[in-house]
Design a protein around this motif. Structure first.
Motif, PDB file in Angstrom:
ATOM      1  N   TRP A 177       0.862  -1.194   0.000  1.00 42.89           N
ATOM      2  CA  TRP A 177       0.000   0.000   0.000  1.00 42.89           C
ATOM      3  C   TRP A 177       0.898   1.242   0.000  1.00 42.89           C
ATOM      4  N   VAL A 178       0.815   2.045  -1.060  1.00 41.17           N
ATOM      5  CA  VAL A 178       1.602   3.287  -1.077  1.00 41.17           C
ATOM      6  C   VAL A 178       0.837   4.333  -0.276  1.00 41.17           C
ATOM      7  N   GLU A 179       1.454   4.833   0.787  1.00 39.77           N
ATOM      8  CA  GLU A 179       0.773   5.726   1.721  1.00 39.77           C
ATOM      9  C   GLU A 179       0.846   7.163   1.219  1.00 39.77           C
ATOM     10  N   LYS A 180      -0.332   7.774   1.053  1.00 42.33           N
ATOM     11  CA  LYS A 180      -0.387   9.142   0.516  1.00 42.33           C
ATOM     12  C   LYS A 180      -0.441  10.206   1.605  1.00 42.33           C
ATOM     13  N   GLU A 181      -0.979   9.842   2.765  1.00 38.04           N
ATOM     14  CA  GLU A 181      -1.282  10.855   3.772  1.00 38.04           C
ATOM     15  C   GLU A 181      -0.261  10.897   4.906  1.00 38.04           C
ATOM     16  N   ALA A 185       9.011   9.299   8.170  1.00 42.82           N
ATOM     17  CA  ALA A 185      10.221  10.001   8.603  1.00 42.82           C
ATOM     18  C   ALA A 185      10.571  11.052   7.563  1.00 42.82           C
ATOM     19  N   ILE A 186      11.451  11.954   7.959  1.00 45.58           N
ATOM     20  CA  ILE A 186      11.822  13.038   7.054  1.00 45.58           C
ATOM     21  C   ILE A 186      13.289  13.358   7.218  1.00 45.58           C
ATOM     22  N   GLY A 222       8.638  12.671   2.777  1.00 45.51           N
ATOM     23  CA  GLY A 222       7.721  13.541   3.510  1.00 45.51           C
ATOM     24  C   GLY A 222       7.626  14.943   2.952  1.00 45.51           C
ATOM     25  N   ILE A 223       8.495  15.291   2.027  1.00 50.28           N
ATOM     26  CA  ILE A 223       8.515  16.664   1.543  1.00 50.28           C
ATOM     27  C   ILE A 223       7.654  16.819   0.290  1.00 50.28           C
ATOM     28  N   GLU A 224       8.031  16.100  -0.778  1.00 52.62           N
ATOM     29  CA  GLU A 224       7.235  16.210  -2.006  1.00 52.62           C
ATOM     30  C   GLU A 224       6.173  15.124  -2.103  1.00 52.62           C
ATOM     31  N   ARG A 225       6.318  14.088  -1.260  1.00 52.18           N
ATOM     32  CA  ARG A 225       5.409  12.926  -1.302  1.00 52.18           C
ATOM     33  C   ARG A 225       5.321  12.340  -2.707  1.00 52.18           C
TER      34      ARG A 225
ATOM     35  N   ILE B 186       6.637  16.392  11.171  1.00 53.61           N
ATOM     36  CA  ILE B 186       6.215  16.864   9.861  1.00 53.61           C
ATOM     37  C   ILE B 186       4.740  16.566   9.657  1.00 53.61           C
ATOM     38  N   ARG B 187       4.110  17.380   8.826  1.00 59.29           N
ATOM     39  CA  ARG B 187       2.733  17.137   8.374  1.00 59.29           C
ATOM     40  C   ARG B 187       2.589  15.671   7.966  1.00 59.29           C
ATOM     41  N   GLY B 188       1.580  15.007   8.492  1.00 57.17           N
ATOM     42  CA  GLY B 188       1.403  13.585   8.182  1.00 57.17           C
ATOM     43  C   GLY B 188       2.135  12.684   9.153  1.00 57.17           C
TER      44      GLY B 188
END
Lengths: 354, 354
Positions: A177-181, A185-186, A222-225, B186-188
C-alpha cells in the motif's frame, strides 16, 4: 569487562520448528549491562530471561529514547552456528546511538557477549531452512525523571527468539500500500536510525493498509510525497528494464544491511544497479510501458520479499504472475545459501561461532 | 468500573517547597489499569508507587507505542485543590491514542480516578506560588512481541510529582536556538500527538543548543524549513507591532492547552491575535524594523516563558531589556491567578476537587 553468568534454574523446551512464528518465543537467558555517567557501561551479565523492574517514570516510557538492532544466527547443515554481517549491526547501532544522544557501545565487547549468549542458547536455534535465532540488541533510557533531556542512565540488553519465516505465507508475493497521507520520517529526522519513533509513526498507516487487504506500507518522502523510500520492515528494489533500482539513502531511509548485501551481489553479478531517487509516478509509468518486471523488499527478518501488487490511491498494479520473480529468487537463494552455509561465503559476510 | 485501593505501608515526606525541582519527586501512590482485547480497560487500582515488572520484549521498548499527558493540580490560599482544564488533557490523550492505534479511554472515568488519587496524595501538593502537583497520565504498549504492529495489551497509569517552577531561573527570559538541520515532526507525522517519538526526535538538537548556551530549540517546519512551529516543551507567541502571532496548527505542532488559553484571553482582552504561518525571516525582519517587542512560550510546565534571545545560524537578536515583557507577564499573572484561585475563573477553566 567480565561477564557474570547466572544460569536459569529450569530450562524450557523449544517449540517444534513448524510451530514457530516471529518474535514471540524467547530463550532461557539474556545479556544485560547498565550505563551510568560515573561507571560507563558496567555490570555486564548473562542471566535468566525475566521481566525488568522499571520505574513508571523511566524516560523510555515517556520520551522514546530507545534504539535496537535485529540480526539472526543460523544453524548450518553441519551444525555450525553462523552470524551474517553481525558487526555491521552493532556499528549501525552506534550510529543510531549518536542520533539519539545515547552513549556508544564497545562493538567488539558486545559481539563477544552476544556470541557467548548464543552458544549458551544453542538448543534454541531451529534448523529448518527459513528458521533462525533472531537476535534483538536494545538500549533503553532508564532515568526516573520527567524533564525532557537525554537520560543519564541506560540499559543495554540482548534477547533471543527462535523464529520461523517472517511472513507466514513464505515467499508468496506481498501486497503493498503506497501511503499518501501519513509520513514515516523526514530528512533531518530519525528515519535513518533504528529507533522506536519510526515504528510508532508507522502504525496508523499500517493498520489502514491491513484493513484494505494490504500487507505492508510503502512510504513516500515527507517533503514532495513523490519519491518512494522504504517499506518500514524492509528496503525496496525495483527491476525496470535491465536496471535494478533502489531509493538512494537520503537521511530518512534506514540503511538496511540486507540492502547493502543485495547491492553488493548485484554489482558482483554485473547487473545494472542504481541507487537513485525514484518517484511513484515513474513506477506506475514503467508498469504501463511493460518495463516493470519485479519489485521486492530486503530486510533481516524476511531476507527477500517479492511484491506482487501495489496500490496508490485508486491505482492498482500487479507485478509478475503471482509467483516470486526470478531476480528476487536469485537474491533470496544466494543470500540464504550463504547464511545457512550452503554456498561459499565469497564476500566474507559469515562468521562461524560454534 | 470499581477502583481497588491498596495503601502504601509507609508514607514518605514531601521535600520542602524550595527544594523541589521538576519531575524527580514522586508521591506514595499511583493509579494503574490494564487493557486487553478481551477485557478492555480493566483492573483499575490505586496502589503504592513502585516499579513495573516489564518483559524485555514489551513493545513499548522497541516500537515506541506510548502517549502521555501533562497537567497540574494547584493548592489555593484557602486550601482547595484545583485542576486547570484537565478534561481537555484527557480528550487530547484520546486523539493521541487514535493516532497511535491505542484504545480510547473513558474520559470521565479517568478524571474520577485521577481526582481520587490526588485527594489521597493531598499532602504532596506544595503550596508556594509557582509550585504544584504535576500529573503524568501515560499509556504504554505491553505485548511481549517483536513483530511490528499495534499492541493488543496496554498499561495506563497516572503518576504524580511535587514540582517547583519548571525553569530553575523562574521567569527570567530564556535563550532560544532556531534549529536549521534537525526536524522534530512533519505534516502527516506524529507532531500533533503527545507521543514519545516527538521527544526522542528533539534530543540531538536540544543537546546541541545547550552546548551553545541556549535553553530550548525553536523548530522550523520540516518541508520548507522556513516557518516556525514550536519549542518542544511549549508553543510560541510573538508580539509584532500590535499583532500577537502564534503559528497556526498544521498537523506537526502540538495543540497546547495553555496555547488555547492564551488565545482565549487575548481575544477576551480585545487583542489583535492571529494564528497564522510565520517565517523565521519575518521574525528577524520585524526585529530589524523595531516591531518585534516580545516573544514568549506557553506550556503546562512553565505556564508562560519569556524569550530574551533568538539565534538562527549566525544571526542573534535580543528581545526586550532582559526582563520579562509586559504582555508575557500579563498572561502569566492572569493564568496563574486563575490556577491558584486568586482571580475569578471567568472562563470556567478551573475545577475544585477538595
Amino acid at each position: 569487562m567480565e561477564i557474570k553468568v547466572t544460569l536459569a534454574q529450569t530450562n524450557r523446551t523449544r517449540p517444534q520448528d513448524s510451530a514457530l512464528g516471529f518474535g514471540n518465543v524467547f530463550t532461557d537467558h539474556m545479556f544485560v549491562m547498565d550505563y551510568s555517567k560515573d561507571n560507563g557501561w558496567h555490570d555486564a551479565r548473562i542471566e535468566p530471561y525475566a521481566d525488568f523492574s522499571v520505574p513508571p517514570s523511566a524516560m523510555v516510557f515517556h520520551y522514546g529514547q530507545a534504539i535496537f538492532e535485529g540480526l539472526k544466527a543460523y544453524k548450518t547443515p553441519d551444525k555450525k552456528i553462523c552470524l551474517f554481517r553481525a558487526k555491521d549491526n552493532f556499528e549501525r547501532m552506534n550510529r543510531s546511538a549518536k542520533g539519539l544522544c545515547i552513549p556508544q557501545i564497545d562493538v567488539d565487547f558486545v559481539m563477544d557477549a552476544m556470541k557467548k549468549l548464543i552458544k549458551l542458547e544453542e538448543k534454541w536455534i531451529p534448523e529448518t531452512l527459513g528458521t533462525s535465532l533472531y537476535i534483538r540488541p536494545t538500549i533503553i533510557a532508564t532515568d526516573p525523571f520527567l524533564g525532557v533531556r537525554a537520560s543519564y542512565t541506560y540499559k543495554f540488553f540482548i534477547i533471543l527468539s527462535s523464529v520461523g519465516a517472517y511472513y507466514a505465507d513464505g515467499l508468496n508475493p506481498v501486497k503493498i500500500w503506497v501511503e499518501k497521507e501519513h509520513v514515516r520520517a523526514i530528512r533531518g529526522g530519525m528515519g535513518e536510525f533504528k529507533t522506536a519513533a519510526n515504528y510508532a509513526a508507522s502504525l496508523f498507516a499500517s493498520e489502514e493498509a491491513k484493513k484494505n487487504g494490504y500487507d505492508q506500507v510503502l512510504w513516500l518522502d515527507g517533503i514532495e510525497r513523490k519519491y518512494i523510500e522504504e517499506v518500514g520492515a524492509m528496503n525496496i528494489f525495483l527491476l525496470i528494464g535491465d536496471e535494478l533500482v533502489t531509493p538512494i539513502l537520503n537521511g530518512s531511509i534506514l540503511p538496511g544491511i540486507t540492502r547493502y548485501s543485495v547491492i553488493s551481489l548485484a554489482k558482483k553479478w554485473g547487473m545494472n544497479i542504481s541507487e537513485r531517487k525514484i518517484s511513484v509516478e515513474e513506477v506506475f509509468k514503467a508498469h504501463e510501458d511493460g518495463k516493470l518486471t519485479e519489485i521486492f523488499g530486503s530486510g533481516t527478518a524476511a531476507v527477500i520479499s517479492p511484491v506482487g501488487e501495489i496500490r496508490y490511491g485508486d491505482k492498482v498494479i500487479s507485478i509478475g504472475d503471482g509467483t516470486p520473480g526470478e531476480t528476487a529468487m536469485k537474491f533470496y537463494n544466494a543470500l540464504t545459501d550463504i547464511q545457512y552455509g550452503k554456498a561459499e561465503d565469497t564476500e566474507n559476510w559469515l562468521e562461524v561461532i560454534g
